[in-house]
Design a protein around this motif. Structure first.
Motif, PDB file in Angstrom:
ATOM      1  N   ALA A   1       0.810  -1.217   0.000  1.00  0.00           N
ATOM      2  CA  ALA A   1       0.000   0.000   0.000  1.00  0.00           C
ATOM      3  C   ALA A   1       0.841   1.264   0.000  1.00  0.00           C
ATOM      4  O   ALA A   1       0.358   2.332  -0.411  1.00  0.00           O
ATOM      5  N   VAL A   2       2.104   1.176   0.431  1.00  0.00           N
ATOM      6  CA  VAL A   2       2.930   2.382   0.514  1.00  0.00           C
ATOM      7  C   VAL A   2       3.660   2.653  -0.790  1.00  0.00           C
ATOM      8  O   VAL A   2       4.310   3.699  -0.922  1.00  0.00           O
ATOM      9  N   GLN A   3       3.575   1.764  -1.766  1.00  0.00           N
ATOM     10  CA  GLN A   3       4.351   1.946  -2.992  1.00  0.00           C
ATOM     11  C   GLN A   3       4.060   3.261  -3.706  1.00  0.00           C
ATOM     12  O   GLN A   3       4.995   3.948  -4.150  1.00  0.00           O
ATOM     13  N   PRO A   4       2.800   3.669  -3.858  1.00  0.00           N
ATOM     14  CA  PRO A   4       2.560   4.955  -4.525  1.00  0.00           C
ATOM     15  C   PRO A   4       3.241   6.129  -3.826  1.00  0.00           C
ATOM     16  O   PRO A   4       3.754   7.037  -4.499  1.00  0.00           O
ATOM     17  N   ALA A   5       3.262   6.117  -2.512  1.00  0.00           N
ATOM     18  CA  ALA A   5       3.922   7.207  -1.776  1.00  0.00           C
ATOM     19  C   ALA A   5       5.410   7.226  -2.060  1.00  0.00           C
ATOM     20  O   ALA A   5       6.020   8.303  -2.217  1.00  0.00           O
ATOM     21  N   LEU A   6       6.033   6.062  -2.127  1.00  0.00           N
ATOM     22  CA  LEU A   6       7.462   5.996  -2.416  1.00  0.00           C
ATOM     23  C   LEU A   6       7.740   6.405  -3.858  1.00  0.00           C
ATOM     24  O   LEU A   6       8.670   7.176  -4.133  1.00  0.00           O
ATOM     25  N   ARG A   7       6.932   5.905  -4.769  1.00  0.00           N
ATOM     26  CA  ARG A   7       7.140   6.197  -6.197  1.00  0.00           C
ATOM     27  C   ARG A   7       6.895   7.665  -6.503  1.00  0.00           C
ATOM     28  O   ARG A   7       7.714   8.321  -7.172  1.00  0.00           O
ATOM     29  N   ASP A   8       5.807   8.222  -6.028  1.00  0.00           N
ATOM     30  CA  ASP A   8       5.437   9.593  -6.371  1.00  0.00           C
ATOM     31  C   ASP A   8       6.418  10.611  -5.790  1.00  0.00           C
ATOM     32  O   ASP A   8       6.524  11.726  -6.305  1.00  0.00           O
ATOM     33  N   ASN A   9       7.127  10.220  -4.743  1.00  0.00           N
ATOM     34  CA  ASN A   9       8.085  11.152  -4.129  1.00  0.00           C
ATOM     35  C   ASN A   9       9.530  10.844  -4.508  1.00  0.00           C
ATOM     36  O   ASN A   9      10.460  11.405  -3.938  1.00  0.00           O
ATOM     37  N   GLY A  10       9.703   9.962  -5.493  1.00  0.00           N
ATOM     38  CA  GLY A  10      11.018   9.775  -6.081  1.00  0.00           C
ATOM     39  C   GLY A  10      12.013   9.015  -5.239  1.00  0.00           C
ATOM     40  O   GLY A  10      13.210   9.372  -5.229  1.00  0.00           O
ATOM     41  N   MET A  11      11.582   7.973  -4.521  1.00  0.00           N
ATOM     42  CA  MET A  11      12.525   7.177  -3.746  1.00  0.00           C
ATOM     43  C   MET A  11      13.711   6.767  -4.617  1.00  0.00           C
ATOM     44  O   MET A  11      13.547   6.300  -5.739  1.00  0.00           O
ATOM     45  N   LYS A  12      14.935   6.925  -4.078  1.00  0.00           N
ATOM     46  CA  LYS A  12      16.136   6.636  -4.864  1.00  0.00           C
ATOM     47  C   LYS A  12      16.658   5.220  -4.605  1.00  0.00           C
ATOM     48  O   LYS A  12      16.956   4.477  -5.527  1.00  0.00           O
ATOM     49  N   PHE A  13      16.799   4.850  -3.361  1.00  0.00           N
ATOM     50  CA  PHE A  13      17.267   3.516  -2.988  1.00  0.00           C
ATOM     51  C   PHE A  13      17.041   3.346  -1.495  1.00  0.00           C
ATOM     52  O   PHE A  13      16.681   4.301  -0.795  1.00  0.00           O
ATOM     53  N   GLY A  14      17.253   2.134  -1.013  1.00  0.00           N
ATOM     54  CA  GLY A  14      17.041   1.898   0.408  1.00  0.00           C
ATOM     55  C   GLY A  14      17.707   0.627   0.884  1.00  0.00           C
ATOM     56  O   GLY A  14      18.284  -0.133   0.100  1.00  0.00           O
ATOM     57  N   TYR A  15      17.618   0.424   2.183  1.00  0.00           N
ATOM     58  CA  TYR A  15      18.198  -0.772   2.798  1.00  0.00           C
ATOM     59  C   TYR A  15      17.342  -1.159   3.997  1.00  0.00           C
ATOM     60  O   TYR A  15      16.875  -0.299   4.746  1.00  0.00           O
ATOM     61  N   SER A  16      17.169  -2.476   4.175  1.00  0.00           N
ATOM     62  CA  SER A  16      16.335  -2.985   5.258  1.00  0.00           C
ATOM     63  C   SER A  16      17.053  -4.117   5.967  1.00  0.00           C
ATOM     64  O   SER A  16      17.680  -4.967   5.324  1.00  0.00           O
ATOM     65  N   ALA A  17      16.993  -4.126   7.296  1.00  0.00           N
ATOM     66  CA  ALA A  17      17.630  -5.184   8.085  1.00  0.00           C
ATOM     67  C   ALA A  17      16.768  -5.497   9.303  1.00  0.00           C
ATOM     68  O   ALA A  17      16.089  -4.620   9.846  1.00  0.00           O
TER      69      ALA A  17
END
Length: 433
Positions: A114-130
């Protein structure tokens, strides 16, 4: 040019021409021993290396940097700035997930779809998860695996008695879009079950947006921090809002200073990241004839970044801290290489690692300071990275040279032995760097 050398056994000073070289060896202040000089180290040309290369990769191929490589380096750099379990408390010694992602689709393999549109529309560049846990995570049950849901532990189930958490850090183009992404993604996640979710305030991070479902022992919180968005998910054995809130605040308190020391990257800076800090990859056994950077399997990490891929973080962190390890590199189907504080520290690290390996098998002939073992329970890398240095892991050899400790692995003993010999020779041949 003349240089004066003071004899250690008296006050006589001899004038010596710096460029004059002889085969004679001086003893004391005048004795001479005739003979043929010999190398003080193993002749690596005679080691049983098979077909593995023993020269640094840059002598065999020219590396051509690309934008994609820049992003892979950026994701690895971010991994070095994401908290490990043992950063929070030594009890969080078990990891369950370490994932770098370059697009919003990959990000929602961890975060809710559900959060994908928020990430896409605001130009997410990259990330890391642990993720980390107080207990070993249970295997993935594919029959219960539900896509599009928040999967902070990569689809694994947590032990009923475990406390676990996930930290996901995303970089955006600027702080304004990071704030918008944080607000919109929290709203989207909350809206998945608006009749059940309840908003939660965090006293120590008042700008964070958090929620939980009463009766469910988990809490999710999102915070915009400069150009970054930090998402924290915590899970306890039993519903306890105060406990969930306290752990969430503790994780934020450890995570945010790491981002203070890791300024966000512009597109230009991403492209100009150093692909091989301190020539670690060049010293790491590399069977292929080309460099193929990867944020996990072919990269150089700082110590924290590497710990995300270690099954027992507490034990390995202690060994690395005691030995002053500051760089760790890995290559695809090649080797894992640690750089310790000095030669003595590398010896200590090698001893500590080999003590963890039970049993022994024959080591490669002529290679000093190497120990090989047969793994009684061979398995792929923890996250099934098919090209990881230990993708087979049945036979593992650990060696040290100067301030470096290396590990190689193979499904066949003779291949592991050849890899170990080649890695030793490569380290010897790389001393000029």
């Amino acid at each position: 040019m003349n240089r004066e050398i003071l004899c250690a056994t008296g006050n006589v000073v001899f004038g010596v021409l710096a460029l004059a070289l002889t085969a004679a060896t001086l003893t004391g202040c005048g004795g001479q021993v005739n003979g043929t000089p010999a190398a003080g180290e193993v002749d690596v040309r005679q080691l049983p290396v098979g077909n593995y290369p023993i020269e640094p990769l840059d002598l065999r191929v020219e590396y051509l940097h690309s934008t994609n490589d820049g992003y892979r380096l950026a994701m690895a750099r971010l991994a070095d700035a994401v908290v490990t379990g043992v950063d929070i408390d030594p009890k969080f010694a078990h990891n369950s997930l370490a994932k770098a992602f370059l697009n919003t689709g990959s990000a929602t393999n961890v975060l809710a779809a559900a959060v994908q549109p928020a990430l896409r529309d605001n130009g997410m560049k990259f990330g890391y998860s642990a993720s980390a846990s107080t207990d070993t995570l249970l295997p993935i049950d594919t029959s219960e695996y539900v896509t599009n849901n928040y999967e902070p532990f990569g689809g694994h189930h947590t032990s009923p008695d475990a406390t676990s958490f996930n930290v996901t850090v995303l970089q955006f183009p600027d702080s304004q879009r990071a704030r918008a992404a944080a607000e919109q993604s929290e709203a989207a996640d909350f809206a998945v079950a608006p009749d059940q979710n309840v908003r939660v305030a965090l006293d120590k991070q008042q700008d964070a947006k958090a929620h939980w479902r009463p009766g469910i022992p988990s809490l999710a919180a999102t915070l915009a921090y400069g150009d970054y968005v930090v998402n924290v998910y915590v899970e306890l054995p039993k519903p306890d809002l105060d406990g969930l809130r306290q752990l969430t605040e503790q994780i934020f308190a450890a995570q945010l200073p790491l981002l203070d020391r890791t300024p966000p990257l512009s597109e230009r800076q991403i492209f100009h990241l150093d692909y091989d800090p301190d020539a670690m990859l060049l010293r790491t056994l590399h069977p292929a004839t080309y460099l193929s950077l990867d944020a996990v399997t072919e990269i150089t990490h700082a110590a924290r970044g590497y710990l995300h891929y270690v099954e027992d973080q507490a034990t390995m962190k202690r060994l690395m801290d005691d030995s002053g390890v500051d760089r760790v590199s890995t290559t695809k189907k090649g080797a894992l290489l640690f750089r310790a504080r000095d030669t003595g520290s590398a010896t200590t690290l090698w001893s500590g690692i080999t003590k963890l390996d039970k049993g022994s098998v024959e080591s490669p002939a002529g290679v000093p300071d190497v120990a090989c073992v047969e793994n009684p329970n061979p398995k792929p890398h923890s996250w099934d990275f098919d090209n990881a240095w230990n993708d087979s892991g049945r036979y593992i050899c650990t060696l040290h040279y100067d301030r470096y400790v290396a590990r190689v692995a193979s499904g066949q003993l003779i291949d592991a032995q050849q890899k170990a010999a080649a890695q030793y020779a490569l380290l010897a041949n790389s001393q000029w760097m």
